[in-house]
Design a protein around this motif. Structure first.
Motif, short mmCIF file in Angstrom:
data_model
loop_
_atom_site.label_atom_id
_atom_site.label_comp_id
_atom_site.label_asym_id
_atom_site.label_seq_id
_atom_site.Cartn_x
_atom_site.Cartn_y
_atom_site.Cartn_z
N GLY A 123 0.76 -1.21 -0.17
CA GLY A 123 0.12 0.02 0.01
C GLY A 123 0.94 1.21 0.05
N ASP A 124 2.22 1.10 -0.18
CA ASP A 124 3.12 2.23 0.03
C ASP A 124 2.63 3.27 1.11
OD1 ASP A 124 5.10 3.67 -1.16
OD2 ASP A 124 3.99 4.97 -2.37
N GLU A 125 2.67 2.49 2.23
CA GLU A 125 2.44 3.40 3.44
C GLU A 125 3.59 3.79 4.36
OE1 GLU A 125 -1.52 1.97 5.18
OE2 GLU A 125 -0.59 0.01 4.52
N ASN A 126 4.06 5.15 4.80
CA ASN A 126 5.23 5.37 5.20
C ASN A 126 5.36 4.57 6.74
OD1 ASN A 126 5.77 7.19 3.17
ND2 ASN A 126 4.47 8.87 4.19
N GLN A 127 4.10 4.45 7.40
CA GLN A 127 4.41 3.75 8.55
C GLN A 127 4.68 2.13 8.90
OE1 GLN A 127 1.59 4.63 7.22
NE2 GLN A 127 -0.28 3.60 7.78
N LYS A 128 4.48 1.66 7.74
CA LYS A 128 4.75 0.30 7.46
C LYS A 128 6.17 -0.09 6.91
CE LYS A 128 -0.08 -1.19 7.23
NZ LYS A 128 -1.17 -1.87 6.64
N SER A 129 6.43 -1.38 7.13
CA SER A 129 7.99 -1.86 6.72
C SER A 129 7.56 -2.39 5.28
CB SER A 129 8.48 -2.73 7.69
OG SER A 129 8.49 -2.27 8.95
N GLY A 130 8.66 -2.77 4.77
CA GLY A 130 8.42 -3.49 3.48
C GLY A 130 9.11 -2.89 2.30
N VAL A 131 9.64 -3.50 1.28
CA VAL A 131 10.25 -3.00 0.14
C VAL A 131 8.90 -2.33 -0.73
CG1 VAL A 131 10.45 -5.02 -1.13
CG2 VAL A 131 11.91 -3.24 -1.72
N CYS A 155 2.83 -9.58 2.69
CA CYS A 155 2.39 -8.09 2.79
C CYS A 155 1.51 -8.13 3.91
CB CYS A 155 1.76 -7.84 1.23
SG CYS A 155 0.05 -8.52 1.16
N ILE A 156 1.14 -6.83 4.21
CA ILE A 156 0.22 -6.09 5.11
C ILE A 156 -0.56 -5.19 4.43
CG2 ILE A 156 -0.45 -5.26 7.35
CD1 ILE A 156 2.24 -6.50 8.48
N PRO A 157 -1.76 -5.49 3.99
CA PRO A 157 -2.50 -4.24 3.39
C PRO A 157 -3.14 -3.25 4.07
CG PRO A 157 -3.87 -6.13 3.46
CD PRO A 157 -2.48 -6.71 4.13
N PRO A 158 -3.19 -2.02 3.34
CA PRO A 158 -3.82 -0.99 4.17
C PRO A 158 -5.05 -1.46 4.87
CG PRO A 158 -3.23 -0.29 2.10
CD PRO A 158 -3.04 -1.59 2.00
N ASN A 159 -5.33 -0.82 6.12
CA ASN A 159 -6.63 -1.19 6.69
C ASN A 159 -7.77 -0.58 5.92
OD1 ASN A 159 -8.32 -2.06 8.64
ND2 ASN A 159 -8.11 -0.63 10.00
N VAL A 160 -8.35 -1.11 5.03
CA VAL A 160 -9.41 -0.80 4.41
C VAL A 160 -10.56 -1.76 4.30
CG1 VAL A 160 -8.20 0.89 2.96
CG2 VAL A 160 -8.60 -1.65 2.11
N PRO A 163 -9.77 -5.27 0.88
CA PRO A 163 -8.24 -5.03 0.38
C PRO A 163 -8.06 -6.07 -0.84
CG PRO A 163 -8.54 -6.57 2.25
CD PRO A 163 -9.92 -5.97 1.92
N SER A 164 -9.01 -6.16 -1.39
CA SER A 164 -8.78 -7.30 -2.56
C SER A 164 -7.89 -6.86 -3.53
CB SER A 164 -10.35 -7.24 -3.32
OG SER A 164 -11.39 -7.87 -2.39
N SER A 165 -7.88 -5.44 -4.02
CA SER A 165 -7.12 -4.74 -4.88
C SER A 165 -5.55 -5.05 -4.71
CB SER A 165 -7.28 -3.49 -5.17
OG SER A 165 -7.21 -2.76 -4.07
N TYR A 166 -5.16 -4.92 -3.26
CA TYR A 166 -3.93 -5.14 -2.77
C TYR A 166 -3.59 -6.71 -2.85
CZ TYR A 166 -4.58 -0.19 -1.35
OH TYR A 166 -4.85 0.75 -1.09
N PHE A 167 -4.49 -7.56 -2.63
CA PHE A 167 -4.29 -8.90 -2.69
C PHE A 167 -4.00 -9.45 -4.20
CE2 PHE A 167 -6.53 -9.49 1.45
CZ PHE A 167 -5.60 -9.53 2.34
N GLU A 168 -5.05 -8.92 -4.81
CA GLU A 168 -4.83 -9.02 -6.44
C GLU A 168 -3.48 -8.58 -6.85
OE1 GLU A 168 -7.60 -8.89 -10.31
OE2 GLU A 168 -7.60 -7.15 -8.97
N ARG A 169 -2.91 -7.24 -6.43
CA ARG A 169 -1.42 -6.85 -7.20
C ARG A 169 -0.60 -7.80 -6.46
NH1 ARG A 169 0.74 -0.77 -5.73
NH2 ARG A 169 2.04 -0.85 -7.82
#
Length: 210
Positions: A123-131, A155-160, A163-169
């Motif tokens: 989710g390109d979130e500043n508060q989360k780890s991950g490349v 991955c840990i997707p955004p809290n929405v 989150p289907s679009s993130y899992f699909e991606r």
């Protein structure tokens, strides 16, 4: 907290239609006795967020066949040496410095850890780890060149709400890089959705302990 057996039955029931998906029970802040109860009932895959907590709880619980313990929380470079002695897999590789430190320790020590996942900040979130998604391919190839056994992506997707679009991606990204990589995605609030996108490991904690 106690084990919510009704939720546990529901989760395992939902997994019956997904033969290739494994349940990882997240035991952050949970009692050793509850972990022993789960082991007695046949559960074998566990996840911990903190290195020191895992060391304290799991040192005497490794006499079960097919036991597996994964680190699913951020890993500091100064904790790499101890982490590699405790965990069977680390799911949170996310930067070159960490890869370098892991390889350095592996080259000089006998370690338990044999498998690694790269954590993606989907989710390109500043508060989360991950490349970042953009940096994933380069980090993956760098890790392979360093002869790390990369077996999956996490991955840990955004809290929405959905989150289907993130899992699909994540699935699309995995398929482009290496279709054989495992996907570790889906937690208590969204695991049912993740199952529809070929998740190989769902990481469940709060639904099981309540």
């Amino acid at each position: 907290m106690t084990i919510n057996k009704n939720n546990l039955i529901e989760i395992t029931g939902n997994l019956k239609s997904f033969k290739n998906t494994n349940l990882m029970i997240v035991t952050k802040n949970q009692e050793i006795q509850d972990i022993k109860s789960l082991l007695t009932e046949g559960f074998r895959l566990f996840g911990e967020n903190r290195v020191q907590e895992a060391k304290q709880k799991y040192e005497d619980l490794r006499n079960y066949e097919n036991f597996g313990l994964h680190l699913i929380g951020p890993l500091q470079t100064n904790k790499v040496k101890i982490a590699l002695k405790i965990f069977d897999a680390i799911q949170t590789l996310d930067r070159y410095a960490l890869v370098d430190e892991v390889c350095k320790v592996l080259s000089k020590n006998s370690c338990r850890t044999k498998e690694f996942y790269i954590q993606v900040n989907i989710g390109d979130e500043n508060q989360k780890s991950g490349v970042t998604v953009q940096g994933l391919s380069d980090l993956y190839n760098y890790s392979l060149k360093k002869q790390l056994n990369i077996v999956g992506l996490m991955c840990i997707p955004p809290n929405v709400d959905d989150p289907s679009s993130y899992f699909e991606r994540m699935k699309i990204i995995r398929d482009k890089i290496n279709k054989k990589l495992n996907l570790s995605m889906g937690m208590s609030s969204d695991y049912k959705i993740a199952l529809n996108y070929d998740s190989d490991i769902i990481r469940i904690g709060s639904l099981i302990f309540s």
